[in-house]
Design an enzyme around this catalytic site. Structure first.
Site, short mmCIF file in Angstrom:
data_model
loop_
_atom_site.label_atom_id
_atom_site.label_comp_id
_atom_site.label_asym_id
_atom_site.label_seq_id
_atom_site.Cartn_x
_atom_site.Cartn_y
_atom_site.Cartn_z
N GLU A 174 33.57 21.29 41.24
CA GLU A 174 33.46 20.02 41.98
C GLU A 174 33.45 20.18 43.50
O GLU A 174 34.24 19.54 44.21
CB GLU A 174 34.59 19.08 41.54
CG GLU A 174 34.61 18.85 40.04
CD GLU A 174 35.72 17.92 39.55
OE1 GLU A 174 36.62 17.60 40.33
OE2 GLU A 174 35.67 17.52 38.37
N GLU A 293 32.15 19.72 29.63
CA GLU A 293 33.31 18.82 29.44
C GLU A 293 32.88 17.49 28.83
O GLU A 293 33.46 16.44 29.13
CB GLU A 293 34.01 18.55 30.78
CG GLU A 293 34.43 19.79 31.52
CD GLU A 293 35.24 19.52 32.78
OE1 GLU A 293 35.68 18.37 32.99
OE2 GLU A 293 35.44 20.47 33.56
C1 XIL Z 1 41.77 16.97 33.68
C2 XIL Z 1 42.70 17.13 32.49
O1 XIL Z 1 42.02 16.77 31.33
C3 XIL Z 1 43.93 16.28 32.67
O2 XIL Z 1 44.87 16.52 31.63
C4 XIL Z 1 44.58 16.58 34.04
O3 XIL Z 1 45.64 15.70 34.24
C5 XIL Z 1 43.58 16.45 35.16
O4 XIL Z 1 42.45 17.25 34.89
N1 XIL Z 1 37.05 17.50 35.49
C6 XIL Z 1 37.59 18.75 35.35
C7 XIL Z 1 38.80 18.93 34.51
O5 XIL Z 1 37.02 19.71 35.85
O6 XIL Z 1 39.58 20.04 34.91
C8 XIL Z 1 39.62 17.69 34.48
O7 XIL Z 1 40.70 17.87 33.55
C9 XIL Z 1 38.77 16.50 34.06
C10 XIL Z 1 37.67 16.27 35.05
#
Ligand code: XIL
Length: 392
Positions: A174, A293
């Site tokens: 990101e 994701e």
């Molecule tokens: C999220 C997790 O799912 C949560 O449990 C945590 O509180 C915050 O992070 N993009 C990403 C992930 O790259 O690492 C994130 O994961 C969700 C959004």
């Protein structure tokens, strides 16, 4: 409506037909370009997502949390059945692995790496560099003077610790945020502030040194919809990848998070041609693609479970049909496997208090329409050469 967009209502309706066709074999209507029914396919068998993906030399996997996987044996059993890859959802993030500046807590990550090994799952790491999830000490200890050392040392320690066990690492996560108005769309992360844009290249080079086998990923969100904001993000990501490639930076994969319907109103903004063109551009740089994701936010969808599940499944099917068509795409990971454990419970709760249903399995671990949709897109995907999902 632009020519290439498939009318959403039509798609939800077709999925509904599939549901009516019912048990065991699911009849689905294939769509011609204008969204009308063309042929009827049958998806038969109970084969897992793992089997369906593996048949095409693709990877299907999911994220999971140490606490859930180590205490919920039913979820763990479903995980092993459906998945070929495990991603620790939080366990390798700075705040967990490095809660103290000079000691590293590898225990939860190691437990997960062992779980993966024991069950013949690939293991994936995320993230080495992010603008979020810093431990409390970070702000007082990291400065422009020591930032490069801290970053490189972190990568050496963490990627070094898991070297040989990791399929792929999200090296930088990101890094784009157009709203920050920096040149090239780079996000105002502490790393940018301390080190300038070079932090990205520094991170990839350190990761390649620490783990010469792992595939190295640039991972980002907001690349899915045909809106001005996401078009700007796609362009910035392409520029970033071009810059990295032109400097010979060891980056191998674009990770597309694909958190779908995050704002709840993007249904009509899905344009297969836009996604296709973007992924083609990525592949033309010699990069592989991974959907890292995917999940579907149902915050603003109807409360009725059957209607909601159809829309969620439809979003998976639309996106993955395009993504898996690209020969450079090596796999799909959902951000969780079952609705009983998803970040969206906290992150995007529904106003009506109904439990969220963003994932392939419901909270009882039953396969949902979303599972069927993913299975269908895997079945439809062109076969890849074997080994294409490892470093070549
Ligand atoms: C999220 C997790 O799912 C949560 O449990 C945590 O509180 C915050 O992070 N993009 C990403 C992930 O790259 O690492 C994130 O994961 C969700 C959004």
């Amino acid at each position: 409506m632009p020519k290439n967009r498939v009318p959403f209502g039509r798609r939800a309706f077709l999925l509904g037909l599939g549901v009516l066709a019912g048990a065991g074999a699911l009849a689905v209507a294939d769509r011609s370009e204008d969204g009308t029914s063309r042929t009827t396919l049958t998806m038969s068998g109970e084969g897992s997502l793992r089997e369906r993906a593996t048949r095409k030399s693709l990877i299907y996997g999911a994220a999971a949390r140490y606490k859930t996987l180590s205490t919920d044996s039913d979820l763990a059993a479903s995980f092993v059945k459906e998945c070929a890859m495990l991603v620790p959802e939080n366990e390798l993030k700075w705040n967990v692995i490095r809660a103290q500046p000079n000691s590293f807590n590898f225990a939860p990550g190691d437990w997960m790496a062992n779980f993966a090994k024991k069950h013949d799952l690939l293991f994936r790491g995320t993230p080495l560099v992010w603008y979020k999830s810093f431990p409390k000490w970070f702000e007082s200890k990291v400065t422009s003077q020591n930032a490069e050392k801290m970053l490189v040392e972190h990568i050496e320690k963490v990627a070094g610790h898991y070297a040989g066990k990791i399929h792929s690492w999200d090296v930088v996560n990101e890094a784009i945020n157009i709203e920050d108005k920096n040149p090239d769309g780079l996000r105002n992360s502490p790393w940018l502030k301390f080190l300038g844009p070079d932090y990205i290249e520094i991170a990839f080079r350190a990761a390649a040194q620490a783990d010469p086998q792992a595939l190295l990923v640039y991972n980002d969100y907001g690349l899915e919809y045909d809106t001005p904001a996401e078009t700007a993000r796609r362009n910035a990501v392409l520029k970033l990848l071009e810059r990295l490639k032109s400097k010979g930076t060891p980056v191998h994969i674009l990770g597309v998070q694909a958190h779908l319907l995050r704002r709840g109103n993007e249904m009509s903004d899905f344009n297969p041609a836009t996604v296709k063109a973007f992924l083609d551009d990525v592949a033309s740089m010699g990069l592989k693609i991974m959907i890292t994701e995917i999940d579907v936010t149902d915050e603003k969808l109807p409360k009725d479970v059957a209607a909601r599940d159809r829309i969620v499944a439809s979003a998976y099917e639309d996106y993955l049909s395009v993504a898996l068509e690209n020969p450079a795409t090596i796999g799909v990971l959902t951000w969780g496997l079952s609705d009983r454990s998803t970040w969206l419970t906290k992150n995007k709760p529904r106003a009506d208090g109904a439990p969220v249903r963003p994932l392939p399995l419901d909270a009882q671990l039953n396969r949902k329409l979303a599972w069927q949709a993913i299975a269908r897109t895997l079945d439809k995907a062109p076969e890849r050469p074997s080994q294409h999902q490892t470093r070549t």
